[in-house]
Design a protein around this motif. Structure first.
Motif, PDB file in Angstrom:
ATOM      1  N   PRO A  63      -5.947  -7.841  -4.466  1.00  0.00           N
ATOM      2  CA  PRO A  63      -3.979  -8.030  -4.260  1.00  0.00           C
ATOM      3  C   PRO A  63      -2.452  -7.091  -3.460  1.00  0.00           C
ATOM      4  CG  PRO A  63      -5.146  -6.787  -6.071  1.00  0.00           C
ATOM      5  CD  PRO A  63      -6.549  -7.465  -4.901  1.00  0.00           C
ATOM      6  N   ILE A  64      -3.489  -5.558  -2.923  1.00  0.00           N
ATOM      7  CA  ILE A  64      -2.790  -4.773  -2.072  1.00  0.00           C
ATOM      8  C   ILE A  64      -2.919  -5.184  -1.096  1.00  0.00           C
ATOM      9  CG2 ILE A  64      -1.305  -2.802  -1.914  1.00  0.00           C
ATOM     10  CD1 ILE A  64      -2.142  -2.438  -5.320  1.00  0.00           C
ATOM     11  N   PRO A  65      -2.082  -5.896  -0.354  1.00  0.00           N
ATOM     12  CA  PRO A  65      -2.935  -5.704   0.942  1.00  0.00           C
ATOM     13  C   PRO A  65      -2.476  -4.186   1.974  1.00  0.00           C
ATOM     14  CG  PRO A  65      -1.100  -6.626   0.532  1.00  0.00           C
ATOM     15  CD  PRO A  65      -1.262  -6.239  -1.162  1.00  0.00           C
ATOM     16  N   THR A  66      -3.601  -4.712   2.385  1.00  0.00           N
ATOM     17  CA  THR A  66      -3.434  -2.505   3.210  1.00  0.00           C
ATOM     18  C   THR A  66      -3.792  -2.996   4.740  1.00  0.00           C
ATOM     19  OG1 THR A  66      -6.117  -2.840   3.542  1.00  0.00           O
ATOM     20  CG2 THR A  66      -5.411  -1.708   1.354  1.00  0.00           C
ATOM     21  N   THR A  67      -3.284  -1.294   5.358  1.00  0.00           N
ATOM     22  CA  THR A  67      -3.548  -2.051   6.414  1.00  0.00           C
ATOM     23  C   THR A  67      -4.482  -1.217   7.576  1.00  0.00           C
ATOM     24  OG1 THR A  67      -1.744   0.204   6.154  1.00  0.00           O
ATOM     25  CG2 THR A  67      -0.648  -1.840   6.432  1.00  0.00           C
ATOM     26  N   ARG A  68      -4.848  -1.348   8.619  1.00  0.00           N
ATOM     27  CA  ARG A  68      -5.773  -0.859   8.964  1.00  0.00           C
ATOM     28  C   ARG A  68      -5.399   0.194  10.459  1.00  0.00           C
ATOM     29  NH1 ARG A  68     -10.678  -2.691   9.082  1.00  0.00           N
ATOM     30  NH2 ARG A  68     -11.282  -4.261   7.821  1.00  0.00           N
ATOM     31  N   PHE A  69      -6.024   0.830  10.094  1.00  0.00           N
ATOM     32  CA  PHE A  69      -5.912   1.943  11.140  1.00  0.00           C
ATOM     33  C   PHE A  69      -6.851   2.818  11.425  1.00  0.00           C
ATOM     34  CE2 PHE A  69      -6.016   4.504   7.156  1.00  0.00           C
ATOM     35  CZ  PHE A  69      -7.001   5.905   7.256  1.00  0.00           C
ATOM     36  N   ALA A  70      -6.786   3.506  12.969  1.00  0.00           N
ATOM     37  CA  ALA A  70      -8.017   3.395  13.571  1.00  0.00           C
ATOM     38  C   ALA A  70      -7.763   5.496  13.849  1.00  0.00           C
ATOM     39  CB  ALA A  70      -8.575   3.320  15.056  1.00  0.00           C
ATOM     40  N   LEU A  71      -8.577   5.960  13.703  1.00  0.00           N
ATOM     41  CA  LEU A  71      -8.569   7.855  14.780  1.00  0.00           C
ATOM     42  C   LEU A  71      -9.150   8.051  16.004  1.00  0.00           C
ATOM     43  CD1 LEU A  71      -9.723   9.810  11.687  1.00  0.00           C
ATOM     44  CD2 LEU A  71      -6.612   9.275  11.767  1.00  0.00           C
ATOM     45  N   ALA A  72      -7.828   8.163  17.096  1.00  0.00           N
ATOM     46  CA  ALA A  72      -8.961   8.789  17.978  1.00  0.00           C
ATOM     47  C   ALA A  72      -8.996  10.077  18.226  1.00  0.00           C
ATOM     48  CB  ALA A  72      -7.724   8.042  19.160  1.00  0.00           C
ATOM     49  N   PHE A  73     -10.132   9.960  18.891  1.00  0.00           N
ATOM     50  CA  PHE A  73     -11.540  11.421  19.095  1.00  0.00           C
ATOM     51  C   PHE A  73     -11.099  11.429  20.535  1.00  0.00           C
ATOM     52  CE2 PHE A  73     -13.093   9.854  14.831  1.00  0.00           C
ATOM     53  CZ  PHE A  73     -12.493  11.001  14.067  1.00  0.00           C
TER      54      PHE A  73
ATOM     55  N   ALA B 167       0.703  -0.743   0.237  1.00  0.00           N
ATOM     56  CA  ALA B 167       0.099   0.511   0.028  1.00  0.00           C
ATOM     57  C   ALA B 167       0.679   1.087   0.216  1.00  0.00           C
ATOM     58  CB  ALA B 167      -1.152   0.187   1.209  1.00  0.00           C
ATOM     59  N   ASP B 168       1.940   1.445   0.364  1.00  0.00           N
ATOM     60  CA  ASP B 168       3.155   2.128  -0.068  1.00  0.00           C
ATOM     61  C   ASP B 168       3.340   2.516  -0.633  1.00  0.00           C
ATOM     62  OD1 ASP B 168       2.854   2.254   3.161  1.00  0.00           O
ATOM     63  OD2 ASP B 168       4.262   1.047   3.958  1.00  0.00           O
ATOM     64  N   GLN B 169       3.223   1.707  -1.801  1.00  0.00           N
ATOM     65  CA  GLN B 169       4.448   1.807  -3.206  1.00  0.00           C
ATOM     66  C   GLN B 169       2.989   2.151  -3.977  1.00  0.00           C
ATOM     67  OE1 GLN B 169       5.401  -1.993  -3.790  1.00  0.00           O
ATOM     68  NE2 GLN B 169       7.544  -1.371  -3.405  1.00  0.00           N
ATOM     69  N   VAL B 170       1.925   2.799  -3.651  1.00  0.00           N
ATOM     70  CA  VAL B 170       0.965   3.178  -4.616  1.00  0.00           C
ATOM     71  C   VAL B 170      -0.520   4.114  -3.954  1.00  0.00           C
ATOM     72  CG1 VAL B 170       0.519   0.883  -6.170  1.00  0.00           C
ATOM     73  CG2 VAL B 170      -1.116   1.479  -3.774  1.00  0.00           C
ATOM     74  N   MET B 171       0.136   5.279  -5.320  1.00  0.00           N
ATOM     75  CA  MET B 171      -1.035   6.323  -4.435  1.00  0.00           C
ATOM     76  C   MET B 171      -2.631   5.684  -3.988  1.00  0.00           C
ATOM     77  SD  MET B 171      -1.270   8.600  -8.060  1.00  0.00           S
ATOM     78  CE  MET B 171       0.438   9.246  -8.720  1.00  0.00           C
TER      79      MET B 171
END
Length: 95
Positions: free
Chosen positions: A83-93, A50-54
């Motif tokens: 095909p492109i593994p994504t990383t999950r992230f969460a925003l803390a409010f 995921a870091d290599q693509v827009m």
């Protein structure tokens, strides 16, 4: 392909069309080298991160289908799911 690989090696992100070209090149090269279809599909998830693509490309390409047709072999259909593994992230409010 050389330009796309150079962009990646320089830390630049590639767009959706360049990603599709990367996967197509991978399948053609690997198929000609005699790899098994199941190995082709399993190894495809290691081509790009995921870091290599827009931004938005991994989410837009949840499924990629290629049909490889050659004059002396039967038609081969390749389907890649996520095909492109994504990383999950969460925003803390904070409230």
């Amino acid at each position: 392909m050389a330009i796309i690989k150079e962009k990646i090696s320089n830390g630049m992100r590639i767009n959706i069309n360049e990603v599709l070209l990367m996967y197509l090149d991978y399948f053609v090269q690997a198929f000609h080298s005699g790899k098994k279809v199941c190995d082709l599909i399993n190894d495809a998830s290691n081509i790009l991160t995921a870091d290599q693509v827009m931004i938005g490309v991994p989410e837009s390409l949840r499924e990629i289908k290629f049909a490889l047709v050659a004059h002396n072999i039967p038609k081969q259909l390749f389907v890649l799911l996520k095909p492109i593994p994504t990383t999950r992230f969460a925003l803390a409010f904070q409230q």
